[in-house]
Design a protein around this motif. Structure first.
Motif, short mmCIF file in Angstrom:
data_model
loop_
_atom_site.label_atom_id
_atom_site.label_comp_id
_atom_site.label_asym_id
_atom_site.label_seq_id
_atom_site.Cartn_x
_atom_site.Cartn_y
_atom_site.Cartn_z
N HIS A 1 -8.99 -6.07 -5.57
CA HIS A 1 -8.58 -5.20 -4.51
C HIS A 1 -7.43 -4.17 -5.23
O HIS A 1 -6.77 -3.43 -4.30
CB HIS A 1 -8.33 -5.94 -3.27
CG HIS A 1 -9.29 -6.57 -2.79
ND1 HIS A 1 -10.38 -5.69 -2.13
CD2 HIS A 1 -9.78 -7.91 -2.43
CE1 HIS A 1 -11.35 -6.87 -1.64
NE2 HIS A 1 -11.10 -7.82 -1.94
N HIS A 2 -6.93 -4.28 -6.28
CA HIS A 2 -5.78 -3.59 -6.91
C HIS A 2 -5.93 -2.11 -6.67
O HIS A 2 -4.88 -1.40 -6.14
CB HIS A 2 -5.67 -4.04 -8.32
CG HIS A 2 -4.46 -3.38 -8.98
ND1 HIS A 2 -3.20 -3.28 -8.63
CD2 HIS A 2 -4.64 -2.24 -10.02
CE1 HIS A 2 -2.62 -2.65 -9.39
NE2 HIS A 2 -3.17 -1.88 -9.93
N HIS A 3 -7.17 -1.58 -6.86
CA HIS A 3 -7.39 -0.20 -6.73
C HIS A 3 -7.16 0.28 -5.51
O HIS A 3 -6.67 1.46 -5.23
CB HIS A 3 -8.88 0.26 -7.38
CG HIS A 3 -9.91 -0.38 -6.40
ND1 HIS A 3 -10.16 -1.66 -6.54
CD2 HIS A 3 -10.67 0.24 -5.48
CE1 HIS A 3 -11.41 -1.90 -5.56
NE2 HIS A 3 -11.45 -0.49 -5.05
N HIS B 1 -4.93 -0.52 -3.47
CA HIS B 1 -3.36 -0.17 -2.99
C HIS B 1 -2.32 0.42 -4.20
O HIS B 1 -1.34 0.38 -3.84
CB HIS B 1 -2.72 -1.79 -3.37
CG HIS B 1 -3.59 -2.86 -1.95
ND1 HIS B 1 -3.40 -2.70 -0.79
CD2 HIS B 1 -4.21 -3.69 -2.39
CE1 HIS B 1 -4.05 -3.53 -0.14
NE2 HIS B 1 -4.61 -4.24 -1.22
N GLN B 2 -3.12 1.08 -5.16
CA GLN B 2 -2.47 1.87 -6.14
C GLN B 2 -2.00 3.17 -5.47
O GLN B 2 -2.67 3.87 -4.40
CB GLN B 2 -3.53 2.45 -7.07
CG GLN B 2 -3.47 1.31 -8.47
CD GLN B 2 -4.40 1.76 -9.25
OE1 GLN B 2 -5.15 2.70 -9.13
NE2 GLN B 2 -4.20 1.12 -10.48
N ALA C 1 -6.37 -10.30 -5.77
CA ALA C 1 -5.35 -9.32 -5.57
C ALA C 1 -6.17 -8.39 -6.81
O ALA C 1 -6.00 -7.00 -6.58
CB ALA C 1 -4.18 -9.72 -5.99
N LEU C 2 -6.54 -8.95 -7.90
CA LEU C 2 -6.97 -7.96 -9.10
C LEU C 2 -8.31 -7.22 -8.57
O LEU C 2 -8.33 -6.03 -8.84
CB LEU C 2 -7.29 -8.62 -10.16
CG LEU C 2 -7.87 -8.25 -11.40
CD1 LEU C 2 -6.81 -7.13 -11.87
CD2 LEU C 2 -8.26 -9.04 -12.53
#
Length: 82
Positions: A71-73, A75-76, A68-69
């Motif tokens: 691919h965080h960017h 989903h921002q 999740a960390l």
């Protein structure tokens, strides 16, 4: 060298050697920034993996949390300035 090609003179061989050495130096010079970036990438990866945050996450959830960390960017949501 094939039979129809003339043999290189000592002068031609010296020029070829200098050209090859210059090419190798240029290639090493061009690869230096990439090598520095790879070293920095390994340092940062080590810092992320060993960060104290991961001791607070259960072992069963670590993989999902790291993914999740990672691919965080993606989903921002962009917020308007102001």
């Amino acid at each position: 060298m094939t039979a129809d090609q003339p043999a290189l003179t000592a002068h031609d061989q010296a020029i070829n050697n200098r050209t090859r050495l210059t090419h190798n130096r240029c290639r090493q010079h061009a690869h230096a920034p990439a090598a520095r970036l790879r070293v920095r990438e390994v340092e940062l990866a080590g810092a992320i993996v060993t960060h104290k945050h991961w001791s607070e996450v259960s072992p069963a959830e670590i993989l999902a949390a790291r993914d999740a960390l990672k691919h965080h960017h993606e989903h921002q949501v962009e917020t308007p300035a102001g």
